[in-house]
Design a protein around this motif. Structure first.
Motif, PDB file in Angstrom:
ATOM      1  N   LEU A 184      -6.408 -14.744   2.357  1.00  0.00           N
ATOM      2  CA  LEU A 184      -6.858 -14.100   3.498  1.00  0.00           C
ATOM      3  C   LEU A 184      -7.497 -12.920   3.439  1.00  0.00           C
ATOM      4  CD1 LEU A 184      -3.710 -15.807   5.463  1.00  0.00           C
ATOM      5  CD2 LEU A 184      -6.248 -16.685   5.441  1.00  0.00           C
ATOM      6  N   PRO A 185      -8.144 -12.101   4.586  1.00  0.00           N
ATOM      7  CA  PRO A 185      -8.829 -11.046   4.366  1.00  0.00           C
ATOM      8  C   PRO A 185      -8.163 -10.100   3.518  1.00  0.00           C
ATOM      9  CG  PRO A 185      -9.335 -12.008   6.295  1.00  0.00           C
ATOM     10  CD  PRO A 185      -8.534 -12.670   5.748  1.00  0.00           C
ATOM     11  N   LYS A 186      -6.836  -9.683   3.907  1.00  0.00           N
ATOM     12  CA  LYS A 186      -6.112  -8.406   3.086  1.00  0.00           C
ATOM     13  C   LYS A 186      -5.939  -8.856   1.901  1.00  0.00           C
ATOM     14  CE  LYS A 186      -2.293  -5.804   4.630  1.00  0.00           C
ATOM     15  NZ  LYS A 186      -0.821  -5.852   5.381  1.00  0.00           N
ATOM     16  N   THR A 191     -10.632  -8.145  -4.612  1.00  0.00           N
ATOM     17  CA  THR A 191     -12.086  -7.461  -4.756  1.00  0.00           C
ATOM     18  C   THR A 191     -11.767  -6.080  -5.318  1.00  0.00           C
ATOM     19  OG1 THR A 191     -12.681  -8.517  -2.802  1.00  0.00           O
ATOM     20  CG2 THR A 191     -14.186  -6.846  -3.854  1.00  0.00           C
ATOM     21  N   ILE A 192     -10.780  -5.568  -5.246  1.00  0.00           N
ATOM     22  CA  ILE A 192     -10.653  -4.048  -5.728  1.00  0.00           C
ATOM     23  C   ILE A 192     -10.131  -4.260  -7.184  1.00  0.00           C
ATOM     24  CG2 ILE A 192      -8.942  -2.022  -5.920  1.00  0.00           C
ATOM     25  CD1 ILE A 192      -9.023  -2.208  -2.761  1.00  0.00           C
ATOM     26  N   LEU A 193      -9.364  -5.245  -7.669  1.00  0.00           N
ATOM     27  CA  LEU A 193      -8.723  -5.561  -8.851  1.00  0.00           C
ATOM     28  C   LEU A 193     -10.097  -5.896  -9.755  1.00  0.00           C
ATOM     29  CD1 LEU A 193      -5.474  -7.168  -8.212  1.00  0.00           C
ATOM     30  CD2 LEU A 193      -5.822  -5.062  -9.016  1.00  0.00           C
ATOM     31  N   GLU A 194     -10.791  -6.854  -9.033  1.00  0.00           N
ATOM     32  CA  GLU A 194     -12.150  -7.245  -9.844  1.00  0.00           C
ATOM     33  C   GLU A 194     -12.915  -6.282 -10.126  1.00  0.00           C
ATOM     34  OE1 GLU A 194     -11.820 -11.683  -8.000  1.00  0.00           O
ATOM     35  OE2 GLU A 194     -13.436 -10.710  -7.186  1.00  0.00           O
ATOM     36  N   GLU A 195     -13.180  -5.402  -9.315  1.00  0.00           N
ATOM     37  CA  GLU A 195     -14.094  -4.278  -9.583  1.00  0.00           C
ATOM     38  C   GLU A 195     -13.522  -3.421 -10.664  1.00  0.00           C
ATOM     39  OE1 GLU A 195     -14.508  -2.489  -5.667  1.00  0.00           O
ATOM     40  OE2 GLU A 195     -16.285  -3.924  -5.153  1.00  0.00           O
ATOM     41  N   LYS A 196     -12.153  -3.108 -10.612  1.00  0.00           N
ATOM     42  CA  LYS A 196     -11.543  -2.089 -11.678  1.00  0.00           C
ATOM     43  C   LYS A 196     -11.622  -2.810 -12.957  1.00  0.00           C
ATOM     44  CE  LYS A 196      -7.913  -0.427  -9.078  1.00  0.00           C
ATOM     45  NZ  LYS A 196      -7.239   0.700  -9.152  1.00  0.00           N
ATOM     46  N   ALA A 224      -4.597  -4.803 -22.753  1.00  0.00           N
ATOM     47  CA  ALA A 224      -3.764  -3.780 -22.050  1.00  0.00           C
ATOM     48  C   ALA A 224      -4.633  -2.761 -21.177  1.00  0.00           C
ATOM     49  CB  ALA A 224      -3.266  -2.821 -23.245  1.00  0.00           C
ATOM     50  N   ALA A 225      -5.690  -2.493 -21.527  1.00  0.00           N
ATOM     51  CA  ALA A 225      -6.555  -1.386 -20.495  1.00  0.00           C
ATOM     52  C   ALA A 225      -6.674  -2.096 -19.286  1.00  0.00           C
ATOM     53  CB  ALA A 225      -7.811  -1.119 -21.248  1.00  0.00           C
ATOM     54  N   LEU A 226      -6.842  -3.317 -19.355  1.00  0.00           N
ATOM     55  CA  LEU A 226      -7.161  -4.078 -17.885  1.00  0.00           C
ATOM     56  C   LEU A 226      -5.855  -4.091 -17.169  1.00  0.00           C
ATOM     57  CD1 LEU A 226      -9.550  -7.256 -19.177  1.00  0.00           C
ATOM     58  CD2 LEU A 226      -9.912  -5.332 -17.493  1.00  0.00           C
ATOM     59  N   LEU A 227      -4.693  -4.260 -17.791  1.00  0.00           N
ATOM     60  CA  LEU A 227      -3.500  -4.276 -17.127  1.00  0.00           C
ATOM     61  C   LEU A 227      -3.033  -3.027 -16.645  1.00  0.00           C
ATOM     62  CD1 LEU A 227      -1.379  -6.907 -19.476  1.00  0.00           C
ATOM     63  CD2 LEU A 227      -2.685  -7.364 -16.960  1.00  0.00           C
ATOM     64  N   ASP A 228      -3.453  -2.022 -17.347  1.00  0.00           N
ATOM     65  CA  ASP A 228      -3.259  -0.695 -17.040  1.00  0.00           C
ATOM     66  C   ASP A 228      -3.927  -0.382 -15.859  1.00  0.00           C
ATOM     67  OD1 ASP A 228      -1.356  -0.195 -19.222  1.00  0.00           O
ATOM     68  OD2 ASP A 228      -2.867   0.528 -20.408  1.00  0.00           O
ATOM     69  N   SER A 229      -5.070  -0.703 -15.960  1.00  0.00           N
ATOM     70  CA  SER A 229      -5.967  -0.281 -14.470  1.00  0.00           C
ATOM     71  C   SER A 229      -5.572  -1.073 -13.288  1.00  0.00           C
ATOM     72  CB  SER A 229      -7.567  -0.812 -14.967  1.00  0.00           C
ATOM     73  OG  SER A 229      -7.784  -2.194 -14.741  1.00  0.00           O
ATOM     74  N   PRO A 285      -1.235  -1.023  -3.193  1.00  0.00           N
ATOM     75  CA  PRO A 285      -1.468  -0.120  -2.137  1.00  0.00           C
ATOM     76  C   PRO A 285      -1.648  -0.785  -0.771  1.00  0.00           C
ATOM     77  CG  PRO A 285      -3.410  -0.400  -3.351  1.00  0.00           C
ATOM     78  CD  PRO A 285      -2.146  -1.018  -4.148  1.00  0.00           C
ATOM     79  N   GLU A 286      -1.535  -0.199   0.376  1.00  0.00           N
ATOM     80  CA  GLU A 286      -1.636  -0.718   1.646  1.00  0.00           C
ATOM     81  C   GLU A 286      -3.415  -0.695   1.874  1.00  0.00           C
ATOM     82  OE1 GLU A 286      -0.963  -2.542   4.641  1.00  0.00           O
ATOM     83  OE2 GLU A 286       0.819  -2.064   3.553  1.00  0.00           O
ATOM     84  N   LEU A 287      -3.845  -1.743   2.145  1.00  0.00           N
ATOM     85  CA  LEU A 287      -5.601  -1.863   2.283  1.00  0.00           C
ATOM     86  C   LEU A 287      -5.835  -1.991   3.565  1.00  0.00           C
ATOM     87  CD1 LEU A 287      -5.944  -4.047  -0.874  1.00  0.00           C
ATOM     88  CD2 LEU A 287      -6.402  -1.476  -0.848  1.00  0.00           C
ATOM     89  N   ASP A 288      -6.725  -1.033   3.887  1.00  0.00           N
ATOM     90  CA  ASP A 288      -7.232  -1.275   5.472  1.00  0.00           C
ATOM     91  C   ASP A 288      -8.553  -1.960   5.301  1.00  0.00           C
ATOM     92  OD1 ASP A 288      -9.083   0.665   5.128  1.00  0.00           O
ATOM     93  OD2 ASP A 288      -7.801   2.186   6.025  1.00  0.00           O
ATOM     94  N   GLY A 289      -9.282  -2.213   6.178  1.00  0.00           N
ATOM     95  CA  GLY A 289     -10.562  -3.064   6.221  1.00  0.00           C
ATOM     96  C   GLY A 289     -11.620  -2.106   5.818  1.00  0.00           C
ATOM     97  N   GLY A 290     -11.414  -0.815   5.677  1.00  0.00           N
ATOM     98  CA  GLY A 290     -12.327   0.171   5.337  1.00  0.00           C
ATOM     99  C   GLY A 290     -13.396   0.398   6.321  1.00  0.00           C
ATOM    100  N   LEU A 291     -13.035   0.189   7.788  1.00  0.00           N
ATOM    101  CA  LEU A 291     -14.096   0.314   8.800  1.00  0.00           C
ATOM    102  C   LEU A 291     -14.120   1.690   8.933  1.00  0.00           C
ATOM    103  CD1 LEU A 291     -15.889  -1.502  10.554  1.00  0.00           C
ATOM    104  CD2 LEU A 291     -14.091  -1.124  12.427  1.00  0.00           C
TER     105      LEU A 291
END
Ligand code: HAM
Length: 421
Positions: free
Chosen positions: A15-17, A23-28, A150-155, A321-327
């Protein structure tokens, strides 16, 4: 009442949240993978079944019990990929990446499918972020691949994970190792569990990572580690990997009973575990597979890789982290004229790359303010009768609750000034 349709067992809606977190983890992950000079590859989700049978091995659990396989309309046997190493090697060979890239460092993200009994951390559709580095036999590559894991898990902010390391040796060593085990286990086979009796016949190495206490105790008596079966080259390789990991300050523990469930592995194998995960404790795993490229019809090429299970990685994250929609802005309006102005402002702001939203449900001003709050809007612009009359807009900072009045004609530039610093 009509029956509610449900997602299939072992599959899950993001679901969106939750999708925002992914998405954030994929970007990291992309940033880390980029820094290690990996390029993305996207292969099809369906492949010829033969690819997995040949690569993972006939007697493995995945091939024997877990593949989603079906006949297509042309009666060809097709399988939903249970993992991606085989697909990436196929793509590498089919597209002659060897000529284009030479040594190829490739990464992928996406869904995999295994018909396992679902439980916490075990899904039928799950997702991996994985890498395959094809075209090198260097032990320093093994160390770098583990350092990348390890670097991925750290990130991702995963702490206190443990890296288990082992070596299976080359194909000849693996054979010697399997024969040695067969001889040692033979006289004790009646004391092992039913699964181990089958493993003894079909995939003897898997006897080593049986979870049943009685089997573990028996195995401990007869098996001290793979190292006694290693040839000189494989021993040196393993020593160099360990030394390189120490040089990179990567903590690991040699785990002689780690054999992994896929036939293609040779030499270095590893698994990352985390206490937060319970029975399915591997966040990620991988190793070297120096024979797979040749086994699939290509030239002899050393290769090494791993895959992280996203669902399990998320279970192990320390503080999500608590993630809002970023609006950035919600425009709350009263009346038709205000709504029309509001919508044109929303479109103008979006054109400047500012995320903005208006009401589409005919809500009251109070309800619109509540929606803005729910969407995590940083600012709310209010346009009511007074604002229309005065050609102005009331802007409310949702963090500080401060309000200011901005002339309508300056509104877009003023919002750009505030939001795009
Ligand atoms: P694997 O150990 O089968 O290796 O899977 C890697 C990771 O995927 C596991 O450690 C786990 O986190 C996740 N995973 C596996 N099965 C499930 C499941 N049913 N539900 C949830 N998560 C799961 C491979 O797939 C190899 N291709 C890794 C590799 C790449 N080796 C060399 N290159």
């Amino acid at each position: 009442m009509k029956e509610q349709l449900k997602a299939l067992r072992g599959t899950k809606d993001l679901l969106p949240k939750e999708a925002r977190l992914w998405t954030i983890l994929e970007e990291k992950a992309r940033a880390v993978l980029n820094s290690f000079a990996y390029s993305e590859i996207r292969t099809p989700i369906i492949e010829e079944s033969t690819l997995f049978v040949k690569s993972l091995g006939q007697g493995t659990d995945i091939v024997e019990k877990q593949m989603f396989t079906f006949l297509d309309r042309g009666e060809r046997s097709i399988t939903l990929r249970p993992e991606s190493t085989a697909s990436v090697v196929r793509a590498y060979l089919e597209n002659s990446l060897e000529n284009e890239m030479g040594f190829a460092k490739l990464f992928y993200m996406g869904p995999m499918f295994r018909a396992e009994r679902p439980q916490a951390g075990r899904m039928r559709q799950f997702h991996q972020i994985g890498v395959e580095a094809i075209g090198s036999y260097s032990p320093y590559l093994d160390a770098e691949v583990i350092a990348l894991l390890a670097a991925l898990l750290d990130s991702f902010n995963i702490i206190n994970y443990g890296i288990k390391l082992n070596t299976l040796g080359c194909v000849k060593d693996k054979e010697a190792f399997a024969n040695g085990l067969r001889q040692a286990i033979g006289p004790r086979i009646k004391d092992l569990c039913e699964d181990c009796k089958v493993r003894y016949e079909k995939n003897i190495l898997r006897v080593l990572d049986c979870k049943v206490d009685a089997c573990r105790n028996e195995i401990k008596k007869i098996f001290k580690g793979t190292e006694e079966y290693l040839c000189a080259d494989c021993l040196t390789h393993f020593e160099t990997v360990k030394k390189a990991l120490e040089g990179l300050k990567i903590n690991y523990k040699v785990e002689p009973y780690l054999v992994r469930g896929l036939d293609y592995y040779t030499r270095t194998t590893f698994e990352v575990v985390h206490a937060k995960l319970g029975a399915q404790d591997a966040i990620g795993a991988g190793g070297r597979y120096d024979n797979l490229v040749a086994d699939l019809g290509g030239p002899a090429k050393g290769a090494c890789g791993f895959a992280i299970g996203m669902e399990r990685a998320i279970m192990a994250i320390q503080d999500i982290p608590e993630l809002d929609g970023g609006l950035s802005l919600y425009i709350a309006t009263m009346g038709e004229e205000a709504y029309e102005l509001g919508l044109s402002l929303v479109m103008a702001l979006r054109g400047q790359g500012i995320s903005a939203e208006a009401d589409f449900e005919g809500k009251s001003l109070k309800a619109q303010m509540r929606t803005a709050d729910k969407l995590g809007a940083k600012y709310v612009a209010i346009i009511g009768e007074d604002e229309i009359k005065n050609h102005s807009i009331t802007l409310r900072n949702m963090g500080t609750k401060e309000q200011s009045v901005i002339p309508e004609r300056n509104f877009v530039t003023e919002m750009e000034r505030i939001l795009i610093k």
